[in-house]
Design a protein around this motif. Structure first.
Motif: not given
Length: 83
Positions: A11-12, A15, A46, A64-65, A68
């Motif tokens: 995720g990091a 993103t 997302n 993450a989202n 994002t």
């Protein structure tokens, strides 16, 4: 590697990939090279990942989202306003 740690790392990284593009879009005030369909699908997709992550209790998906969605939404906003 722990599964949740893998999710956080993934995720990091995905993103972080949007940060330079969002910065460039805001700096140039142009999203001309982006497809409107791509941006709409990214924001909606997302957002769904964010909701799913919250429902299943996945910190990686949520974190993450949470970043994002606003990044992709800001690019979409520039696309809608400036073309």
């Amino acid at each position: 590697m722990d599964v949740e740690a893998m999710g956080l790392l993934a995720g990091a990284m995905t993103t972080a990939a949007f940060v330079p593009q969002a910065w460039k879009t805001w700096r140039t005030r142009s999203a001309r090279d982006f497809s409107l369909a791509l941006l709409v699908l990214l924001v909606v997709g997302n957002s769904l990942w964010l909701a799913y992550g919250a429902l299943v209790g996945s910190a990686g998906l949520v974190a993450a989202n949470l970043v994002t969605v606003p990044l992709t939404a800001s690019i979409l906003w520039v696309k809608l306003v400036r073309g």
